[in-house]
Design a protein around this motif. Sequence first.
Motif, PDB file in Angstrom:
ATOM      1  N   THR A   9      41.702  31.078  32.374  1.00 24.17           N
ATOM      2  CA  THR A   9      41.478  32.251  33.221  1.00 24.17           C
ATOM      3  C   THR A   9      42.066  33.494  32.586  1.00 24.17           C
ATOM      4  OG1 THR A   9      43.497  31.742  34.481  1.00 24.17           O
ATOM      5  CG2 THR A   9      41.402  30.990  35.410  1.00 24.17           C
ATOM      6  N   TYR A  11      43.267  37.552  33.705  1.00 29.30           N
ATOM      7  CA  TYR A  11      43.527  38.547  34.745  1.00 29.30           C
ATOM      8  C   TYR A  11      43.628  39.906  34.076  1.00 29.30           C
ATOM      9  CZ  TYR A  11      44.417  35.073  38.380  1.00 29.30           C
ATOM     10  OH  TYR A  11      44.278  34.058  39.304  1.00 29.30           O
ATOM     11  N   THR A  73      36.973  32.244  33.508  1.00 28.52           N
ATOM     12  CA  THR A  73      36.963  33.054  34.723  1.00 28.52           C
ATOM     13  C   THR A  73      37.823  34.291  34.509  1.00 28.52           C
ATOM     14  OG1 THR A  73      36.705  31.081  36.105  1.00 28.52           O
ATOM     15  CG2 THR A  73      37.414  33.106  37.195  1.00 28.52           C
ATOM     16  N   TYR A  75      39.410  37.547  36.379  1.00 25.42           N
ATOM     17  CA  TYR A  75      39.738  38.105  37.687  1.00 25.42           C
ATOM     18  C   TYR A  75      40.091  39.587  37.550  1.00 25.42           C
ATOM     19  CZ  TYR A  75      40.081  33.337  39.538  1.00 25.42           C
ATOM     20  OH  TYR A  75      39.816  32.056  39.935  1.00 25.42           O
ATOM     21  N   ASP A  77      40.802  43.258  40.203  1.00 19.68           N
ATOM     22  CA  ASP A  77      40.883  43.796  41.562  1.00 19.68           C
ATOM     23  C   ASP A  77      40.073  45.081  41.693  1.00 19.68           C
ATOM     24  OD1 ASP A  77      42.417  45.683  40.257  1.00 19.68           O
ATOM     25  OD2 ASP A  77      44.299  45.139  41.234  1.00 19.68           O
ATOM     26  N   ARG A  82      33.736  44.998  38.482  1.00 18.23           N
ATOM     27  CA  ARG A  82      32.963  43.763  38.685  1.00 18.23           C
ATOM     28  C   ARG A  82      31.505  44.068  39.023  1.00 18.23           C
ATOM     29  NH1 ARG A  82      31.294  40.497  42.818  1.00 18.23           N
ATOM     30  NH2 ARG A  82      31.160  38.262  42.352  1.00 18.23           N
ATOM     31  N   TRP A 124      32.833  36.529  36.437  1.00 12.09           N
ATOM     32  CA  TRP A 124      33.587  37.657  36.964  1.00 12.09           C
ATOM     33  C   TRP A 124      33.901  37.423  38.438  1.00 12.09           C
ATOM     34  CZ3 TRP A 124      34.814  41.986  33.930  1.00 12.09           C
ATOM     35  CH2 TRP A 124      34.231  42.003  32.652  1.00 12.09           C
ATOM     36  N   ARG A 125      35.182  37.472  38.773  1.00  9.67           N
ATOM     37  CA  ARG A 125      35.587  37.276  40.160  1.00  9.67           C
ATOM     38  C   ARG A 125      36.492  38.407  40.622  1.00  9.67           C
ATOM     39  NH1 ARG A 125      37.075  30.911  41.346  1.00  9.67           N
ATOM     40  NH2 ARG A 125      35.101  29.994  40.640  1.00  9.67           N
ATOM     41  N   TYR A 126      36.325  38.800  41.873  1.00 12.32           N
ATOM     42  CA  TYR A 126      37.174  39.828  42.473  1.00 12.32           C
ATOM     43  C   TYR A 126      38.373  39.178  43.132  1.00 12.32           C
ATOM     44  CZ  TYR A 126      38.790  43.365  45.768  1.00 12.32           C
ATOM     45  OH  TYR A 126      39.571  44.238  46.475  1.00 12.32           O
ATOM     46  N   VAL A 127      39.557  39.753  42.896  1.00 13.57           N
ATOM     47  CA  VAL A 127      40.764  39.305  43.560  1.00 13.57           C
ATOM     48  C   VAL A 127      41.405  40.528  44.208  1.00 13.57           C
ATOM     49  CG1 VAL A 127      42.145  39.597  41.444  1.00 13.57           C
ATOM     50  CG2 VAL A 127      42.993  38.140  43.294  1.00 13.57           C
ATOM     51  N   ASN A 133      48.973  37.474  44.397  1.00 16.72           N
ATOM     52  CA  ASN A 133      48.428  36.643  43.333  1.00 16.72           C
ATOM     53  C   ASN A 133      49.240  36.861  42.057  1.00 16.72           C
ATOM     54  OD1 ASN A 133      46.575  36.307  40.837  1.00 16.72           O
ATOM     55  ND2 ASN A 133      45.449  35.227  42.438  1.00 16.72           N
ATOM     56  N   ASN A 136      47.451  38.608  39.023  1.00 15.11           N
ATOM     57  CA  ASN A 136      47.139  39.994  39.323  1.00 15.11           C
ATOM     58  C   ASN A 136      48.399  40.851  39.389  1.00 15.11           C
ATOM     59  OD1 ASN A 136      46.804  42.037  41.951  1.00 15.11           O
ATOM     60  ND2 ASN A 136      45.112  42.126  40.502  1.00 15.11           N
TER      61      ASN A 136
END
Length: 296
Positions: A9, A11, A73, A75, A77, A82, A124-127, A133, A136
Amino acid sequence: MPFSRKIKTLYTDGACRGNPGPGGWGVVVYFNDGSVYEMGDADPATTNNRMEMQAAIGALKLVTATGQQEPVTLYTDSEYLRNGITKWVKGWKKKGWKTSEGKPVLNKDLWEILDELNSQHIEWRYVRGHAGNEGNERCDEIARAFALGRPPDLQQTQPDALIGSQATDSIDRETIQSSDVSSDPPNLGLVMVDSTTPPSLDSLDNLPREVRVAQLRNLIETLHVADEIAAKGYLITSSELADLMDVNASAVTSRGDNWGWRNWVVSRVRREGNQILWQLERVDEVNSNFEASANS
């Protein structure tokens, strides 16, 4: 040389002291064996969105350098980042890097780099930012420290695939900074400057003229975006509004249902699912509507 470890992953995060202003970005890389690799850098005159994008560029360059084909992945914010790379960029390219209104796409130079580096292996993932986290939060610390001009101590155990290989060059070593081990740890307790709070005159006077001009250009771009949102009557989420203002989303939602920001009145319109939608109106238009109502 085979790469025994795999990136699991990534970030990424960006920060800016004012918008525009001095900025920084940070990346935390987690490998499948539990090891960690951190990166970051600073820019003397930039915007929060550009730092979010630069962080993703640094992360994707590392993935490219390792030659990894397994899924990774990423992540972030930043919904701007994204959505831009997963949705909007396709339409921008078809229109010759123009928006639906025919205007030039902001930050085109970085979008082109991101589009080139992006691949089907990246998810692509939103956190949500500042929600506890670990990855993050650490990215945020790195980005803020660089923005403050105090490079942090970074975990930089060299990925084995890059040791003694030419791949190191492709990561662009100028964008991966290590702090001086003899320097004091950064004071991460310092509060970032809200973009609604102008920097001190002393700090502005100490900047080179070309940096001040660049900051002004970036500010004008941001104000143009806000003006277009208001003119078109677009509703935007708390996260999108926070990106525009360069503040935390929590700072947006804590201000109430109606408040002023620069040339606009910001109003809470409604909630859709777990999202709050906001509307921007020019102050002069609000005053005109009020006068017309009073005289009718």
